[in-house]
Design a protein around this motif. Structure first.
Motif, mmCIF file in Angstrom:
data_model
loop_
_atom_site.group_PDB
_atom_site.id
_atom_site.type_symbol
_atom_site.label_atom_id
_atom_site.label_comp_id
_atom_site.label_asym_id
_atom_site.label_seq_id
_atom_site.Cartn_x
_atom_site.Cartn_y
_atom_site.Cartn_z
ATOM 1 N N ASP A 163 0.824 -1.210 0.000
ATOM 2 C CA ASP A 163 0.000 0.000 0.000
ATOM 3 C C ASP A 163 0.859 1.262 0.000
ATOM 4 O O ASP A 163 0.573 2.219 -0.724
ATOM 5 N N HIS A 167 0.973 3.972 -3.007
ATOM 6 C CA HIS A 167 0.636 5.367 -2.726
ATOM 7 C C HIS A 167 1.772 6.303 -3.157
ATOM 8 O O HIS A 167 1.537 7.335 -3.776
ATOM 9 N N LYS A 170 2.112 6.530 -6.945
ATOM 10 C CA LYS A 170 0.995 7.336 -7.472
ATOM 11 C C LYS A 170 1.248 8.818 -7.192
ATOM 12 O O LYS A 170 1.035 9.670 -8.057
ATOM 13 N N GLN A 171 1.708 9.122 -5.985
ATOM 14 C CA GLN A 171 2.011 10.502 -5.600
ATOM 15 C C GLN A 171 3.068 11.109 -6.530
ATOM 16 O O GLN A 171 3.019 12.290 -6.847
#
Length: 180
Positions: A163, A167, A170-171
């Motif tokens: 996760d 994240h 993606k950031q």
């Protein structure tokens, strides 16, 4: 720290990346993939903060809290099972510790203020969002993550959960495949 009646000074992801990078630089860890969380808590932070205290607390004393930070006292507590997970390289626990280091560096009383009423807090003023963003930046510096090709590589190189790796990529607007 937990969600509560406080808000922080507004900040940006870039500013949090910079603070994380400065900490890595001060500790001589700018090019290290697997951030040595335990060594930083036990030796690195005490070398930076004269009165820094790190404590491992038993589960009943911590309750639901995985970690607590008292920035004005330069103190971080981790629940004993979380500390054990950090020493074993468990990604979620490593992230918890990095999150608490973020609170230490970012959230002394001079940088927090009481929230008024039930108004929703702006994301960039939320101490929890800031500590989470900092934790990701500390464990997964952008310059190093950008050399990865797969989510699993991010997980392995930086010792983070799936996760957290998802994240962070993606950031950073990185498109990475997952290998299971």
């Amino acid at each position: 720290m937990s969600h509560g009646p406080f808000q922080a000074q507004p900040t940006t992801k870039a500013a949090l990346e910079n603070v994380a990078g400065q900490l890595r630089q001060v500790l001589g860890l700018e090019k290290v993939d697997f951030f040595p969380v335990v060594k930083v808590l036990e030796f690195g932070l005490p070398s930076i903060f004269e009165n820094f205290v790190f404590r491992v607390k038993e589960g009943p004393a911590m309750g639901d809290q995985h970690g607590l930070t008292f920035p004005d006292d330069s103190e971080i507590w981790l629940r004993d099972d979380v500390y054990e997970g950090v020493t074993q390289g468990k990604g979620r626990d490593r992230f918890t510790a990095a999150h608490e280091i973020g609170h230490l560096l970012l959230h002394s009383q001079r940088f927090l203020s009481r929230r008024m009423g039930d108004q929703p807090i702006r994301t960039n003023c939320d101490p929890e969002w800031q500590a989470n963003c900092f934790g990701g930046c500390l464990l997964m510096p952008a310059i190093l993550v950008k050399t990865c090709k797969y989510i699993d590589e991010v997980m392995d190189r930086f010792g983070v959960s799936r996760d957290a790796a998802r994240h962070r990529t993606k950031q950073l607007n990185l498109s990475m495949q997952e290998v299971f």
